[in-house]
Each structure stands twice: as structure tokens, then as C-alpha cells.
Design an enzyme around this catalytic site. Structure first.
Site, mmCIF file in Angstrom:
data_model
loop_
_atom_site.group_PDB
_atom_site.id
_atom_site.type_symbol
_atom_site.label_atom_id
_atom_site.label_comp_id
_atom_site.label_asym_id
_atom_site.label_seq_id
_atom_site.Cartn_x
_atom_site.Cartn_y
_atom_site.Cartn_z
ATOM 1 N N CYS A 78 65.450 -51.324 -124.137
ATOM 2 C CA CYS A 78 65.337 -52.616 -124.410
ATOM 3 C C CYS A 78 66.728 -53.390 -124.303
ATOM 4 C CB CYS A 78 64.972 -52.552 -125.954
ATOM 5 S SG CYS A 78 66.203 -51.737 -127.064
ATOM 6 N N ARG A 79 67.154 -54.315 -125.244
ATOM 7 C CA ARG A 79 68.268 -55.317 -125.079
ATOM 8 C C ARG A 79 69.419 -54.150 -125.477
ATOM 9 N NH1 ARG A 79 71.871 -58.193 -127.437
ATOM 10 N NH2 ARG A 79 71.139 -57.887 -129.630
#
Length: 117
Positions: A78-79
Site C-alpha cells: 500500500c502507501r
């Protein structure tokens, strides 16, 4: 610094460094690369070959996750690592073998690895 895998919570969820993630992904013929960010984040840049399945849309995530191939290792990011760990935990609890990238795409880019747009 040596890489280490975290398997305390679930043996089917492994958390690794960006370098180890890249190495395992490259060497694994059964790899399925999964980005669990939003479509907008994905469009800003993602790992080459990644599929998107938005963790922040739980209904769609749970429905579409059922279609993932349990014979493949799911490489998830993800981020920053929080969402991928949550998504990875969910997938591992449902019978998938998951490798989670520690630090997310922010760490990936910081370590100088490429992203696609």
C-alpha cells in the site's frame, strides 16, 4: 542490516523489507502482485504488473478477494504499510499465503526502486 520475516501473528503472512519483497517477487513464478490502495493512489504510481484491490472499499475487497488463486503467493503493498498489513492479515486468515512489503510504496521509492504510471 539483515532482512527478517515476521510470522508471529499468522504463519501465512510474512512481512519483509522492500529489497526482500523485490527479490521474492522476481524469483517467485506463482507471484500475484496486489496493490490495496485507492484507484487514485494507484494512478499516481504503482509497481509494474500490480493488480488493484482497494482495501478501503471493504465490500468490494471481500467479494473480489474470493477470486484470488490460493495456489499463488499474494505480494501485497500500500502507501506506507498499514493497509497492506491489514489486507494481508485478512487474506492470510482466509487461506492465502501473503508477503507484505514493509513501509509500502513510500519505502519502495525511497529505496530507489521504480514505479509505473
Amino acid at each position: 542490516m539483515a532482512t527478517c520475516s515476521v510470522k508471529a501473528e499468522n504463519p501465512d503472512l510474512e512481512t519483509v523489507s522492500t529489497e526482500e519483497f523485490k527479490n521474492q517477487l522476481t524469483e517467485d513464478p506463482s507471484a500475484y502482485l496486489l496493490d490495496v490502495r485507492t484507484p487514485e493512489e494507484f494512478a499516481e504510481g504503482h509497481l509494474a504488473g500490480a493488480h488493484i484491490l482497494n482495501w478501503l472499499d471493504p465490500e468490494t475487497f471481500q467479494r473480489d478477494a474470493k477470486d484470488l488463486d490460493k495456489s499463488k503467493t499474494i505480494y501485497v503493498y500500500c502507501r506506507s504499510g498499514r493497509r497492506s498489513h491489514e489486507a494481508g492479515s485478512y487474506l492470510a486468515e482466509h487461506g492465502y499465503h501473503v508477503v507484505d512489503m514493509e513501509g509500502g510504496i513510500l519505502a519502495w521509492e525511497k529505496d530507489g526502486f521504480p514505479v509505473s504510471k
